[in-house]
Design an enzyme around this catalytic site. Sequence first.
Site, PDB file in Angstrom:
ATOM      1  N   LYS A   1       0.849  -1.202   0.000  1.00 20.96           N
ATOM      2  CA  LYS A   1       0.000   0.000   0.000  1.00 20.96           C
ATOM      3  C   LYS A   1       0.882   1.250   0.000  1.00 20.96           C
ATOM      4  O   LYS A   1       2.104   1.157   0.024  1.00 20.96           O
ATOM      5  CB  LYS A   1      -0.967  -0.003   1.171  1.00 20.96           C
ATOM      6  CG  LYS A   1      -0.372  -0.237   2.524  1.00 20.96           C
ATOM      7  CD  LYS A   1      -1.474  -0.161   3.540  1.00 20.96           C
ATOM      8  CE  LYS A   1      -1.369  -1.208   4.593  1.00 20.96           C
ATOM      9  NZ  LYS A   1      -2.129  -2.120   5.017  1.00 20.96           N
TER      10      LYS A   1
ATOM     11  N   ASP B 105      -0.802 -15.943  -6.973  1.00 24.47           N
ATOM     12  CA  ASP B 105      -1.972 -15.905  -7.870  1.00 24.47           C
ATOM     13  C   ASP B 105      -1.626 -16.387  -9.280  1.00 24.47           C
ATOM     14  O   ASP B 105      -2.514 -16.769 -10.050  1.00 24.47           O
ATOM     15  CB  ASP B 105      -2.541 -14.483  -7.960  1.00 24.47           C
ATOM     16  CG  ASP B 105      -2.871 -13.889  -6.599  1.00 24.47           C
ATOM     17  OD1 ASP B 105      -3.037 -14.664  -5.641  1.00 24.47           O
ATOM     18  OD2 ASP B 105      -2.949 -12.651  -6.496  1.00 24.47           O
TER      19      ASP B 105
HETATM   20  O1  F6P Z   1      -1.887 -11.359  -4.448  1.00 23.73           O
HETATM   21  C1  F6P Z   1      -1.563 -12.279  -3.466  1.00 23.73           C
HETATM   22  C2  F6P Z   1      -2.646 -12.366  -2.434  1.00 23.73           C
HETATM   23  O2  F6P Z   1      -2.276 -13.350  -1.481  1.00 23.73           O
HETATM   24  C3  F6P Z   1      -4.056 -12.639  -2.975  1.00 23.73           C
HETATM   25  O3  F6P Z   1      -4.234 -13.984  -3.359  1.00 23.73           O
HETATM   26  C4  F6P Z   1      -4.901 -12.170  -1.833  1.00 23.73           C
HETATM   27  O4  F6P Z   1      -6.189 -11.811  -2.250  1.00 23.73           O
HETATM   28  C5  F6P Z   1      -4.151 -10.985  -1.317  1.00 23.73           C
HETATM   29  O5  F6P Z   1      -2.803 -11.152  -1.736  1.00 23.73           O
HETATM   30  C6  F6P Z   1      -4.206 -10.792   0.147  1.00 23.73           C
HETATM   31  O6  F6P Z   1      -3.573  -9.590   0.452  1.00 23.73           O
HETATM   32  P1  F6P Z   1      -3.190  -9.139   1.911  1.00 23.73           P
HETATM   33  O7  F6P Z   1      -1.989  -9.940   2.338  1.00 23.73           O
HETATM   34  O8  F6P Z   1      -2.876  -7.705   1.770  1.00 23.73           O
HETATM   35  O9  F6P Z   1      -4.348  -9.450   2.786  1.00 23.73           O
END
Ligand code: F6P
Length: 358
Positions: free
Chosen positions: A82, A135
């Site tokens: 972010k 992903d």
């Molecule tokens: O892009 C990788 C991933 O693990 C996705 O599969 C999932 O939706 C997202 O990141 C989760 O993000 P965070 O760790 O910010 O919750």
Amino acid sequence: METRKRIGLLTSGGDCPGLNAVIRAAVRHATLSYDWEVLGIPYATQGLLEGKAVSLNVHGLDSRGIDPLLSTGGTILGSINKGDTEAQADQIIAGYQKLGLDALIVIGGDGSLAIMNQLAHKGNMNIVGVPKTIDNDVAFTNLAVGFDTAVNTIVDALSRLSYTAASHDRVMVVEVMGREAGHLALNAGIAGGADVILIPEIPYSISGVCKHITELRDRWNRRFAIVVVAEGAKTIEGQERYYTDSQGEIRLRGIGDYVADQISHFSGDKIEARVTVLGHVQRGGAPSALDRLLATSFGKAAVDLIAKDDYQKMVAWQNGVVVSIPIDEVTSNSPILVDSHHPLVETAKALDTYIGDL
Ligand code: F6P
């Protein structure tokens, strides 16, 4: 005479197994083959913005030096997914210049690569990308670092769940990650022998899911079932399930509960369903052998691109070899979703797996 290069390395976006293996390979190759200086940038753009860096070399705490990184999860550099990089662009670019970098290896998914690519264009930064994401939705590469390990983690979970499912004649709904792409669910579902695989790209109906589970009972007395559902799979009305976290970020989550509730409801509570949300377990653990190979090949190839001053490229895995692709092309073609006629979709169907109502 060629001057000694100083290169930076950063990991950006969600972590995954194999990031440290890329770092190890790049550091070994850059220092041992080229005698360059390598700086690790902590927390991606945040580190650049603050002009922070740590020196990376092949030495470590014991005689194994940097090599333990080959097999560890996470990222020693830390990562962020972010921050307002558009508003902070000038500071980030200034950080790159302040550190005196000749080039920067960006280990990231399509989102991070797009951001760093924009910054590189704006600030004349020399970057080389390494694709990583569980992903597996980055264009032009068959595999991104982290995907194989995550698939193995899910498959292991499915195997464990099948024993308890069989003992209680239950349906186990397993929610897996993947954002808008169904690669994780599809690959792990097939490798783990799931009876139902629900992915964002293929519409499904609860009636279709329940009919299939009932048929399993009627046709061969299978009294349990494993349902793998991707977090981005959509409800019958085409809606995603998500919640907004305390930072106001939207997070996909809840489709597993929804599907399990719907199965129980639709079957008039004849089918007992339970939910497991695998969550960030899928991002942890030691990288698989394939991810170590991929990470090592990518780290080496990224350094070789820098040696040729061949920038704004991403290393990619195509049919067993490493190639390089302009990052502009990668970002304008990502994310790659599952094609509804993909051979794995056909394979799932051929094995009588319910994968939607196509
Ligand atoms: O892009 C990788 C991933 O693990 C996705 O599969 C999932 O939706 C997202 O990141 C989760 O993000 P965070 O760790 O910010 O919750």
